[in-house]
Structure formats: structure tokens, C-alpha cells
Design an enzyme around this catalytic site. Structure first.
Site, mmCIF file in Angstrom:
data_model
loop_
_atom_site.group_PDB
_atom_site.id
_atom_site.type_symbol
_atom_site.label_atom_id
_atom_site.label_comp_id
_atom_site.label_asym_id
_atom_site.label_seq_id
_atom_site.Cartn_x
_atom_site.Cartn_y
_atom_site.Cartn_z
ATOM 1 N N GLY A 86 6.059 5.672 9.695
ATOM 2 C CA GLY A 86 6.863 6.515 10.565
ATOM 3 C C GLY A 86 6.032 7.412 11.456
ATOM 4 O O GLY A 86 6.550 8.042 12.379
ATOM 5 N N LYS A 107 -3.064 8.574 11.556
ATOM 6 C CA LYS A 107 -1.880 9.116 10.873
ATOM 7 C C LYS A 107 -1.490 10.424 11.553
ATOM 8 O O LYS A 107 -2.296 11.356 11.612
ATOM 9 C CB LYS A 107 -2.216 9.345 9.396
ATOM 10 N N GLY A 120 7.026 11.973 13.733
ATOM 11 C CA GLY A 120 5.851 11.126 13.909
ATOM 12 C C GLY A 120 4.529 11.878 13.889
ATOM 13 O O GLY A 120 3.471 11.298 14.142
ATOM 14 N N ARG A 178 1.022 -2.253 0.360
ATOM 15 C CA ARG A 178 1.525 -1.457 -0.758
ATOM 16 C C ARG A 178 2.485 -2.295 -1.570
ATOM 17 O O ARG A 178 2.931 -3.352 -1.112
ATOM 18 C CB ARG A 178 2.335 -0.259 -0.223
ATOM 19 N N ASP A 243 5.760 2.980 -2.296
ATOM 20 C CA ASP A 243 5.174 2.831 -0.960
ATOM 21 C C ASP A 243 3.825 3.552 -0.870
ATOM 22 O O ASP A 243 3.112 3.410 0.122
ATOM 23 C CB ASP A 243 6.132 3.353 0.124
ATOM 24 N N ASP A 253 -2.529 8.039 0.272
ATOM 25 C CA ASP A 253 -1.524 9.030 0.611
ATOM 26 C C ASP A 253 -1.710 10.339 -0.139
ATOM 27 O O ASP A 253 -1.124 10.568 -1.192
ATOM 28 C CB ASP A 253 -0.110 8.471 0.414
HETATM 29 P P1 AMP Z 1 5.032 9.832 2.476
HETATM 30 O O1 AMP Z 1 5.840 10.643 1.504
HETATM 31 O O2 AMP Z 1 4.055 10.628 3.264
HETATM 32 O O3 AMP Z 1 4.428 8.635 1.849
HETATM 33 O O4 AMP Z 1 6.067 9.306 3.559
HETATM 34 C C1 AMP Z 1 7.202 8.558 3.244
HETATM 35 C C2 AMP Z 1 7.805 7.950 4.482
HETATM 36 O O5 AMP Z 1 8.199 8.967 5.414
HETATM 37 C C3 AMP Z 1 6.886 7.027 5.257
HETATM 38 O O6 AMP Z 1 7.649 5.988 5.771
HETATM 39 C C4 AMP Z 1 6.356 7.909 6.341
HETATM 40 O O7 AMP Z 1 5.925 7.185 7.465
HETATM 41 C C5 AMP Z 1 7.571 8.760 6.663
HETATM 42 N N1 AMP Z 1 7.200 10.062 7.256
HETATM 43 C C6 AMP Z 1 6.619 11.108 6.647
HETATM 44 N N2 AMP Z 1 6.430 12.125 7.490
HETATM 45 C C7 AMP Z 1 6.903 11.716 8.691
HETATM 46 C C8 AMP Z 1 7.012 12.317 9.991
HETATM 47 N N3 AMP Z 1 6.568 13.549 10.227
HETATM 48 N N4 AMP Z 1 7.554 11.581 10.977
HETATM 49 C C9 AMP Z 1 8.003 10.331 10.757
HETATM 50 N N5 AMP Z 1 7.951 9.720 9.570
HETATM 51 C C10 AMP Z 1 7.402 10.391 8.541
HETATM 52 MG MG MG Z 2 3.296 7.138 2.222
#
Ligand code: AMP
Ligand code: MG
Length: 469
Positions: A86, A107, A120, A178, A243, A253
Site C-alpha cells: 500500500g 517504503k 502511501g 510472504r 503478510d 516489517d
Molecule cells: P503493516 O502492518 O505495516 O505490515 O501493513 C499492513 C498493510 O497496510 C500493508 O498492506 C501495507 O501496505 C498497508 N499500509 C500500512 N501503512 C500504510 C499507509 N500509510 N498507506 C497505505 N497503505 C499502508
Molecule cells: Mg507488512
């Protein structure tokens, strides 16, 4: 800037990802650059202006095939059929000096088709945390993604606490495959895609693995070793969602992760983990749970389902034993035992239990074992002395226990309060604490920085870490 790209993921079927470029940022500025890693990756370009443009996402380097990867995942046990990058964009892959293929990913590089409600972006705090902790893990010898660059974007982003300075971390990984990458195709019943992914994962990570079940066996073995290493350093990942569970066996992560100060099996740092699902002591169980999800996904492609289910079940059921063996090897070394026996489990657990009762500092207790400094960690000295007596008898005939312990017990870890102090300074424009930490953490088994070995004072304690993504 010359990056010797050799991209394979972008050649997979279009349904595996979405092609798009990073979203340009206002005023990119390099906060940190990992010259040593750049050299390993064959990346040439010392100009900080150029680095800022490329790793800030303003300039797509020659040979890149930028894309956001599709995946699904169980988050805190609940299945989400579509997640995906994302806010991350894979620029491509390079073959590093050791011959391994590595992803180069930005990232925080802007919205993608998988952003859902997110912006994003990432803010400077988590970016520098990931940079520092992932590099610290590498120096400790733990398989992990690495950090090549941290670039400030010059743009404010909005989070719960208000506007914060934006930043982008360049993550380098053996791959970004993953458990969730398998889950997305399995859930959709896309068997051909699942087979393609399985072949790709085997070729890239475990060329000796025999088919889907061979892959499962290899990932289970890698994850068992990994979680044992986390445990041995008092590391709490914080978001062990499927994930965030890498097929390569690397730690991936770095969100609300932390290293423990005072030891407790139930320790949780993540502010969103209210049930303690990902508490320190639960991590071995959760890894097994994650591998069961991988098994379920892999099985979707098997023709002879009945025998395959049986075999997959056996592989997953064997995992606790693998973890226990790896755990024992790691913790035995921490107390100076190089050829552990089954009964050493009790010896180690007795120490951990005394540490938990007295809130002893995990890192410093092990590091100082055998000296008064370790004894000082305990209020119940009699109990500790009794334990130490048994321990001394056990290590009497061990080859050089002191050296074994010194190599297994770091002096310096990235303590949470130091990370928070570093972030506060960085936001104010002072990167000195970041650099001081990076230097000490690059040789964590050497006592180079006594002030960084000290646990937090009452005022310095940071009780929780925020996803704050
Ligand atoms: P994470 O908990 O960091 O592994 O993120 C879980 C999901 O949320 C993944 O699909 C990330 O890409 C998405 N995500 C986290 N933060 C953001 C953000 N600021 N903008 C868009 N997607 C996000
Ligand atoms: Mg993640």
C-alpha cells in the site's frame, strides 16, 4: 547512479502486481546512506543529491521496473483477502556480491492500487526505527531485510498526533514473498498462479526443495531458526501477521517491534496488540500458526489431496520440536554450554523464571553472568545463588564457556528509549544520536558505548511502541 538491475518478479504474470512509479516528493534529502551495503549490491553513486532523487522516488533509475506487489494476509488472526504494497514500490532486483538476488524496495513512496484508506507514506520515526533496528539485527547475525537509505521527503504527513515529517526507507530483502503472497492466490482459487509462485519461490530461495511440500519444509526450518534467534535476543516483532512472515526466513516489517529491557514472557510493546497475541513468549506458537496458513495455501495446488494433507500436517506438527531444538542451542550458548543436553532446558528456564520475578534486564543479565553485575539484577539473591551453583557445576567441563557466552550475548542492543530519543533528535534535525547508535550497534558484542548498555531510568521508559505508520 548506476544500479545493476536484474529483475525477475516483473516478468511474472501481470496479476501478481501493479506497475506504477513512486510519487515524486517535494524536497528529498538523504538522512542515512548505507555505503557498505551499496557496495555489496554493486550500486555506484556517491552523490547525495542523486541518492536523494532516486531513493526519494523522484527519479526512476535506469533498468528499474517499478511495481507494487499483491498479497493477502491474516492480521491478528483475521483474514484479509487483499492487502498488497500500500505504500511500497519494488524498483527491481540486483545480484549481490555473495551471489544472492535481492529486492530493492522504496517504503513510503506514495499511494498504490492497494493503499485502501492509507496515504502511501511513512513518517521519519518508523523509517529511522526500521533502518536502525534492521541493521542492528543484521549485525547480531539474525536473518533480516536491510536498509540502504533513509530519505526525508520534505513533505509533512498527517498522523493521529498531527503533522509529522515524511520519509522513505529503501529496504533490501532476499525477496518480499510472504505467506500472504501464497494466501491471495489460494483464496481466489487461482491454482495456476499458485503453481507459478511456488516454482518461483523454490527457484529463488530453496532450489533443493522438492515441490510445494519441500518448500513448506524449508520455510518451516528457516522460520524455526529465526524465531529462536529473536527469543535469544529478547526481540519482540510485534506484528507477526502472515503478510509480515517472509518465505526467505528473514525478519521483515519493523513496525512496533522492540527489544525487551526487564524480562517478562508476556511482554508486549505494540499499542494495538491489546490481547497480547504477539507477546514475547507467544512468538514460537504464532510462527507455527503462520506456517499452518502457508501449508493450507500450498495444498490448494496438490492433486493427491489426502496424502498431501497428511504430509503437510506432519511437517507443521514437527515444527515445535525444531523450534525447541534451535531455542535450546541458542540459550545454551547464552549460558556457556556448547553441547546442550535435554535437561539444560530446565536450567535455562529456572534462570528465566528468576529473571521474570525480579524484572532483571534480559541483555545485561546474560552478558554479565558469572559476575556480581548479574547477581545485582536480582532481589532474591539466595535463589539466584542457588541457581548459579548448579549452573557452575554444569559448565565446569564445557570448552571455554566465557567465550561462548560473549559471542551469544550482545552488550549493546537498540533499546527502545534510545530509539525514541534518536527519533526526537532526528525530527529536530539532529542526526548525531542516530549515528552514535548505528556505530555502537554495528559491533554489538563489543563494549564500546557503556551509556547505551544502560537500561532506561524510570523517566526514560517507553512502555509501548506505535504502529504509527
Ligand atoms: P503493516 O502492518 O505495516 O505490515 O501493513 C499492513 C498493510 O497496510 C500493508 O498492506 C501495507 O501496505 C498497508 N499500509 C500500512 N501503512 C500504510 C499507509 N500509510 N498507506 C497505505 N497503505 C499502508
Ligand atoms: Mg507488512
Amino acid at each position: 547512479m548506476r544500479i545493476p538491475f536484474d529483475n525477475s518478479y516483473a516478468a511474472l504474470p501481470e496479476g501478481f502486481f501493479s506497475r506504477l512509479n513512486p510519487t515524486p516528493v517535494k524536497e528529498p534529502k538523504v538522512l542515512a546512506w548505507n555505503a557498505e551495503l551499496a557496495a555489496e549490491l554493486g550500486i555506484k553513486g556517491d552523490d547525495a543529491q542523486v541518492q536523494a532523487q532516486v531513493f526519494g522516488g523522484n527519479e526512476v533509475p535506469e533498468g528499474a521496473t517499478p511495481l507494487a506487489q499483491l498479497y493477502a494476509g491474516h492480521q491478528f488472526g483475521n483474514f484479509n483477502p487483499q492487502l498488497g504494497d500500500g505504500r511500497a514500490i519494488l524498483l527491481g532486483e540486483v545480484i549481490s556480491s555473495d551471489g544472492t538476488r535481492r529486492d530493492i524496495q522504496l517504503k513510503g513512496a506514495g499511494p498504490t492500487p492497494y493503499s485502501r484508506r492509507g496515504d502511501g507514506r511513512a513518517w521519519m520515526g518508523p523509517v529511522l526505527r526500521e533502518y536502525l533496528v534492521s541493521e542492528a539485527m543484521h549485525a547480531l547475525g539474525v536473518p533480516t531485510t536491510r536498509a540502504l537509505a533513509a530519505v526525508a521527503t520534505g513533505e509533512p504527513i498527517l498522523r493521529e498526533t498531527g503533522h509529522l515529517p515524511g520519509a522513505i526507507v529503501t529496504r533490501v530483502a532476499a525477496s518480499h514473498l510472504r505467506v500472504g503472497t501464497f494466501q491471495v492466490f489460494a483464496h481466489r482459487g487461482e491454482v495456476e498462479a499458485l503453481k507459478t509462485l511456488t516454482d518461483y519461490a523454490i527457484a529463488r530461495h530453496y532450489p533443493d526443495a522438492d515441490g510445494p511440500l519441500g518448500l513448506l519444509r524449508a520455510v518451516c526450518a528457516a522460520q524455526a531458526e529465526l524465531v529462536a534467534q529473536w527469543m535469544s535476543f529478547g526481540f519482540i516483532h510485534g506484528v507477526m501477521n502472515t503478510d509480515n512472515c517472509s518465505i526467505s526466513g528473514e525478519t521483515i516489517d519493523y513496525g512496533p517491534c522492540a527489544f525487551m529491557d526487564a524480562f517478562h514472557q508476556g511482554r508486549v510493546f505494540s499499542s494495538i496488540d491489546r490481547q497480547g497475541r504477539y507477546a514475547y513468549g507467544n512468538q514460537p506458537q504464532i510462527v507455527v500458526w503462520n506456517m499452518a496458513q502457508l501449508a493450507t495455501s500450498l495444498l490448494q495446488q496438490m492433486d493427491d489431496k489426502e496424502t498431501a494433507v497428511e504430509e503437510a500436517t506432519e511437517i507443521v506438527h514437527e515444527m515445535p520440536e525444531l523450534i525447541e531444538a534451535a531455542w535450546l542451542r541458542r540459550f545454551a550458548a547464552k549460558v556457556g554450554i556448547s553441547n546442550p543436553r535435554p535437561e539444560d532446558v530446565d536450567l535455562i528456564n529456572e534462570l528465566l523464571s528468576l529473571m521474570q520475578t525480579d524484572g532483571a534486564d534480559f541483555t545485561n543479565t546474560f552478558r554479565a553472568l558469572g559476575t556480581d553485575q548479574a547477581r545485582d539484577q536480582f532481589t532474591n539473591r539466595d535463589a539466584f545463588d542457588t541457581w548459579a551453583e548448579g549452573w557452575r557445576a554444569r559448565i565446569k567441563d564445557q570448552p571455554d564457556p566465557k567465550a561462548v557466552m560473549q559471542a551469544a550475548n550482545p552488550a549493546v542492543i537498540p533499546r527502545n528509549h534510545r530509539i525514541e530519543q534518536m527519533i526526537v533528535a532526528a525530527v529536530a534535525g539532529d542526526m548525531t544520536p542516530f549515528e552514535r547508535l548505528m556505530t555502537a550497534l554495528s559491533t554489538p558484542f563489543d563494549e564500546t558505548a557503556p551509556e547505551l548498555q544502560r537500561p532506561p531510568t524510570e523517566d526514560e521508559i517507553v512502555p509501548a511502541t506505535f504502529c504509527g505508520t
